[in-house]
Scaffold this motif. Sequence first.
Motif, PDB file in Angstrom:
ATOM      1  N   UNK A  18       0.814  -1.210   0.000  1.00  0.00           N
ATOM      2  CA  UNK A  18       0.000   0.000   0.000  1.00  0.00           C
ATOM      3  C   UNK A  18       0.849   1.263   0.000  1.00  0.00           C
ATOM      4  N   UNK A  19       2.139   1.116  -0.237  1.00  0.00           N
ATOM      5  CA  UNK A  19       2.993   2.282  -0.404  1.00  0.00           C
ATOM      6  C   UNK A  19       3.676   2.788   0.846  1.00  0.00           C
ATOM      7  N   UNK A  20       3.582   2.067   1.954  1.00  0.00           N
ATOM      8  CA  UNK A  20       4.240   2.497   3.181  1.00  0.00           C
ATOM      9  C   UNK A  20       5.688   2.006   3.221  1.00  0.00           C
ATOM     10  N   UNK A  21       6.564   2.829   3.766  1.00  0.00           N
ATOM     11  CA  UNK A  21       7.930   2.401   4.056  1.00  0.00           C
ATOM     12  C   UNK A  21       7.949   1.904   5.500  1.00  0.00           C
ATOM     13  N   UNK A  22       8.584   0.760   5.718  1.00  0.00           N
ATOM     14  CA  UNK A  22       8.493   0.100   7.021  1.00  0.00           C
ATOM     15  C   UNK A  22       9.873  -0.117   7.631  1.00  0.00           C
ATOM     16  N   UNK A  23      10.027   0.274   8.880  1.00  0.00           N
ATOM     17  CA  UNK A  23      11.195  -0.061   9.683  1.00  0.00           C
ATOM     18  C   UNK A  23      10.739  -1.033  10.760  1.00  0.00           C
ATOM     19  N   UNK A  24      11.337  -2.218  10.806  1.00  0.00           N
ATOM     20  CA  UNK A  24      10.894  -3.263  11.728  1.00  0.00           C
ATOM     21  C   UNK A  24      11.940  -3.509  12.804  1.00  0.00           C
ATOM     22  N   UNK A  25      11.511  -3.462  14.061  1.00  0.00           N
ATOM     23  CA  UNK A  25      12.379  -3.811  15.189  1.00  0.00           C
ATOM     24  C   UNK A  25      11.659  -4.862  16.024  1.00  0.00           C
ATOM     25  N   UNK A  26      12.434  -5.631  16.787  1.00  0.00           N
ATOM     26  CA  UNK A  26      11.867  -6.761  17.511  1.00  0.00           C
ATOM     27  C   UNK A  26      11.847  -6.589  19.022  1.00  0.00           C
ATOM     28  N   UNK A  27      12.455  -5.516  19.527  1.00  0.00           N
ATOM     29  CA  UNK A  27      12.501  -5.307  20.977  1.00  0.00           C
ATOM     30  C   UNK A  27      12.103  -3.880  21.329  1.00  0.00           C
ATOM     31  N   UNK A  28      11.717  -3.703  22.583  1.00  0.00           N
ATOM     32  CA  UNK A  28      11.394  -2.367  23.049  1.00  0.00           C
ATOM     33  C   UNK A  28      12.601  -1.449  23.059  1.00  0.00           C
ATOM     34  N   UNK A  29      13.750  -1.981  23.429  1.00  0.00           N
ATOM     35  CA  UNK A  29      14.963  -1.171  23.463  1.00  0.00           C
ATOM     36  C   UNK A  29      15.325  -0.671  22.075  1.00  0.00           C
ATOM     37  N   UNK A  30      15.238  -1.560  21.069  1.00  0.00           N
ATOM     38  CA  UNK A  30      15.548  -1.149  19.702  1.00  0.00           C
ATOM     39  C   UNK A  30      14.573  -0.074  19.233  1.00  0.00           C
ATOM     40  N   UNK A  31      13.331  -0.187  19.665  1.00  0.00           N
ATOM     41  CA  UNK A  31      12.343   0.817  19.282  1.00  0.00           C
ATOM     42  C   UNK A  31      12.668   2.174  19.896  1.00  0.00           C
ATOM     43  N   UNK A  32      12.996   2.175  21.164  1.00  0.00           N
ATOM     44  CA  UNK A  32      13.286   3.440  21.845  1.00  0.00           C
ATOM     45  C   UNK A  32      14.600   4.053  21.378  1.00  0.00           C
ATOM     46  N   UNK A  46       3.513  -7.643  23.591  1.00  0.00           N
ATOM     47  CA  UNK A  46       4.278  -8.783  24.102  1.00  0.00           C
ATOM     48  C   UNK A  46       5.701  -8.819  23.598  1.00  0.00           C
ATOM     49  N   UNK A  47       6.494  -7.828  23.941  1.00  0.00           N
ATOM     50  CA  UNK A  47       7.882  -7.762  23.502  1.00  0.00           C
ATOM     51  C   UNK A  47       8.769  -8.597  24.426  1.00  0.00           C
ATOM     52  N   UNK A  48       9.899  -9.117  23.926  1.00  0.00           N
ATOM     53  CA  UNK A  48      10.716 -10.036  24.733  1.00  0.00           C
ATOM     54  C   UNK A  48      11.483  -9.378  25.867  1.00  0.00           C
ATOM     55  N   UNK A  49      11.745  -8.074  25.770  1.00  0.00           N
ATOM     56  CA  UNK A  49      12.602  -7.448  26.771  1.00  0.00           C
ATOM     57  C   UNK A  49      11.876  -6.481  27.703  1.00  0.00           C
ATOM     58  N   UNK A  50      10.654  -6.103  27.354  1.00  0.00           N
ATOM     59  CA  UNK A  50       9.921  -5.146  28.189  1.00  0.00           C
ATOM     60  C   UNK A  50       8.455  -5.207  27.831  1.00  0.00           C
TER      61      UNK A  50
END
Length: 240
Positions: A18-32, A46-50
Motif C-alpha cells: 500500500x505504499x508504506x515504508x516500514x522499519x521493523x524492530x523486535x525489541x522495546x529497546x531497539x524501538x526506543x 508482548x515484547x521479549x525485553x519489556x
Amino acid sequence: MEDDEPVAESLRRGLKRYGFEVEWVTTGRAALDHTGPYDVVLLDLGLPDTDGLDVCKTLRARGDVPIIVISARSDETDRVVGLEIGADDYVSKPFGVREVIARIRAVMRRAQPRTPAAGAPGSGSDRYGPRLTVDRKAARVRLDGEEVALAPKEYDLLAFLTEEPGALMSREQIMEAVWDANWFGPTKTLDVHVAALRRKLAGAITIEAVRGVGFRLEIVEDGDGDKGSGGDASTDSAAS
C-alpha cells in the motif's frame, strides 16, 4: 515493533503493497533507540525485553506521533490502559492487513486533518461523484443522501476499491486486503460481493471485471451507471 517474525513479515509485505515504508524492530529497546523519522508506530505489547505498555508511555512522552497497539491481549483492561497512557488505537490479533491499513489512515487523518471534499456531509465523509458518500469513521455509505445497508465485507470491499478509483486491483490484492492474507476459501466469494455492490450502488459506481486479473471501480459522474459495469460478477469466475 513485533518479535513474531511471520506476523511481522506478513504485515510488512501488506504495508509495502500500500505504499508504506516500514522499519521493523523486535525489541522495546531497539524501538526506543530508533532515531529515524516515522509517521506512525505499530506496537506489539508482548515484547521479549519489556512490556509494550511501558514503550507506549515512553514514546508518548517524547511526542505526538500516532501509536497503534497491535496485540494478542484482548482483555478490556489492556485496551483501556493502552489508550489511557497514549495509544491512539488498539487492534487485536488475529487481524487483517486491510484493518490495520484503515486504522493507520484514520489516525493519520486525525493527526493531520484535511479539508473535507466539497459537499461532503461532515468531515468524516468522502464524496465520490454526485451521488455517493463514504463515511469511513462511522463505516456508513449514503446514496443520494440515504444510507445504504451493506454487509460488513461489502463495506470493506467498497472502502478498499474507492481508495483508488480507476485503479485495476488484482484478485489477490483484494482478497488479502478485505479477507486478509490468511484467507484460504474460494475467491468466488469476491464475485458475489462485487455483484451486491453493483446492485446496491447502481448509477453511482461501476465495477469492471478484467478477466483473469481483477476489478476496477469507476465513479459515475454523469448519471450513466450502465457504462463499463462489466456485467454480472459471475462473468469473471477465474480464480487466481
